[in-house]
Design a protein around this motif. Structure first.
Motif, PDB file in Angstrom:
ATOM      1  N   VAL A  54       0.848  -1.191   0.000  1.00  0.00           N
ATOM      2  CA  VAL A  54       0.000   0.000   0.000  1.00  0.00           C
ATOM      3  C   VAL A  54       0.884   1.242   0.000  1.00  0.00           C
ATOM      4  O   VAL A  54       1.878   1.300   0.720  1.00  0.00           O
ATOM      5  N   VAL A  55       0.489   2.226  -0.795  1.00  0.00           N
ATOM      6  CA  VAL A  55       1.184   3.508  -0.828  1.00  0.00           C
ATOM      7  C   VAL A  55       0.176   4.602  -0.520  1.00  0.00           C
ATOM      8  O   VAL A  55      -0.909   4.627  -1.107  1.00  0.00           O
ATOM      9  N   LEU A  56       0.529   5.499   0.401  1.00  0.00           N
ATOM     10  CA  LEU A  56      -0.252   6.692   0.682  1.00  0.00           C
ATOM     11  C   LEU A  56       0.444   7.816  -0.070  1.00  0.00           C
ATOM     12  O   LEU A  56       1.579   8.164   0.234  1.00  0.00           O
ATOM     13  N   LEU A  57      -0.224   8.370  -1.065  1.00  0.00           N
ATOM     14  CA  LEU A  57       0.410   9.293  -2.001  1.00  0.00           C
ATOM     15  C   LEU A  57      -0.299  10.633  -1.996  1.00  0.00           C
ATOM     16  O   LEU A  57      -1.506  10.709  -2.256  1.00  0.00           O
ATOM     17  N   LEU A  60       1.149   8.557  -9.578  1.00  0.00           N
ATOM     18  CA  LEU A  60       0.177   7.461  -9.559  1.00  0.00           C
ATOM     19  C   LEU A  60       0.230   6.672 -10.859  1.00  0.00           C
ATOM     20  O   LEU A  60       0.243   5.438 -10.839  1.00  0.00           O
ATOM     21  N   GLU A  61       0.297   7.362 -11.985  1.00  0.00           N
ATOM     22  CA  GLU A  61       0.373   6.668 -13.272  1.00  0.00           C
ATOM     23  C   GLU A  61       1.620   5.795 -13.358  1.00  0.00           C
ATOM     24  O   GLU A  61       1.569   4.671 -13.850  1.00  0.00           O
ATOM     25  N   GLU A  62       2.748   6.287 -12.839  1.00  0.00           N
ATOM     26  CA  GLU A  62       3.985   5.504 -12.852  1.00  0.00           C
ATOM     27  C   GLU A  62       3.876   4.286 -11.941  1.00  0.00           C
ATOM     28  O   GLU A  62       4.318   3.192 -12.301  1.00  0.00           O
ATOM     29  N   LYS A 111      -1.483  -1.180  -4.039  1.00  0.00           N
ATOM     30  CA  LYS A 111      -2.722  -0.437  -3.812  1.00  0.00           C
ATOM     31  C   LYS A 111      -2.347   0.986  -3.407  1.00  0.00           C
ATOM     32  O   LYS A 111      -1.478   1.178  -2.557  1.00  0.00           O
ATOM     33  N   VAL A 112      -2.997   1.961  -4.025  1.00  0.00           N
ATOM     34  CA  VAL A 112      -2.644   3.357  -3.806  1.00  0.00           C
ATOM     35  C   VAL A 112      -3.826   4.128  -3.224  1.00  0.00           C
ATOM     36  O   VAL A 112      -4.923   4.094  -3.782  1.00  0.00           O
ATOM     37  N   MET A 113      -3.574   4.799  -2.101  1.00  0.00           N
ATOM     38  CA  MET A 113      -4.550   5.726  -1.528  1.00  0.00           C
ATOM     39  C   MET A 113      -4.014   7.132  -1.766  1.00  0.00           C
ATOM     40  O   MET A 113      -2.898   7.451  -1.373  1.00  0.00           O
ATOM     41  N   MET A 114      -4.799   7.942  -2.428  1.00  0.00           N
ATOM     42  CA  MET A 114      -4.422   9.326  -2.685  1.00  0.00           C
ATOM     43  C   MET A 114      -4.866  10.194  -1.517  1.00  0.00           C
ATOM     44  O   MET A 114      -5.955  10.012  -0.975  1.00  0.00           O
ATOM     45  N   ALA A 163      -6.220   4.814  -8.699  1.00  0.00           N
ATOM     46  CA  ALA A 163      -6.139   4.844  -7.239  1.00  0.00           C
ATOM     47  C   ALA A 163      -7.229   3.959  -6.652  1.00  0.00           C
ATOM     48  O   ALA A 163      -8.330   3.892  -7.177  1.00  0.00           O
ATOM     49  N   HIS A 164      -6.912   3.291  -5.577  1.00  0.00           N
ATOM     50  CA  HIS A 164      -7.876   2.414  -4.910  1.00  0.00           C
ATOM     51  C   HIS A 164      -8.739   3.166  -3.909  1.00  0.00           C
ATOM     52  O   HIS A 164      -9.830   2.725  -3.574  1.00  0.00           O
ATOM     53  N   ASP A 165      -8.217   4.308  -3.410  1.00  0.00           N
ATOM     54  CA  ASP A 165      -8.956   5.087  -2.429  1.00  0.00           C
ATOM     55  C   ASP A 165      -8.475   6.523  -2.516  1.00  0.00           C
ATOM     56  O   ASP A 165      -7.393   6.811  -3.042  1.00  0.00           O
TER      57      ASP A 165
END
Length: 81
Positions: free
Chosen positions: A10-13, A26-28, A37-40, A58-60
Motif C-alpha cells: 500500500v502507498v499513501l500518495l 500514480l500513473e507511474e 494499492k494506492v490511496m491518494m 487509485a484504490h482510495d
C-alpha cells in the motif's frame, strides 16, 4: 534522472508534491507496480480530484482533514484486500 520505484503493498500518495504531481506519480506506480494499492491524499478542495484519481487507478482517496484514525483504518482495509 529516472524514477526508481519500490513496489509495496500500500502507498499513501499526496497529490501535491514539490517535484512531481501525485497524479503523475500514480500513473507511474500503476504502470510499474500494478499490484500495489494506492490511496491518494489531498488537501485540495476540488470536487473531481477523487474521481480523477480513481480513473487513473487509485484504490482510495481521502482528504487531509480526515483523522489519523480514519486514515489508518482505511490503509488497513486496503492492505487486507
Amino acid at each position: 534522472m529516472p524514477t526508481v520505484l519500490i513496489c509495496d503493498d500500500v502507498v499513501l500518495l499526496d497529490i501535491q508534491m514539490p517535484v512531481k504531481d501525485g497524479l503523475q506519480a500514480l500513473e507511474e506506480i500503476r504502470r510499474d507496480c500494478p499490484h500495489t494499492k494506492v490511496m491518494m491524499l489531498s488537501g485540495l478542495l476540488a470536487s473531481n480530484l477523487g474521481e480523477t484519481a480513481h480513473g487513473l487507478g487509485a484504490h482510495d482517496y481521502i482528504e487531509k482533514g480526515a483523522s489519523l484514525i480514519e486514515i489508518g483504518a482505511r490503509i488497513k482495509q486496503l492492505a487486507a484486500g
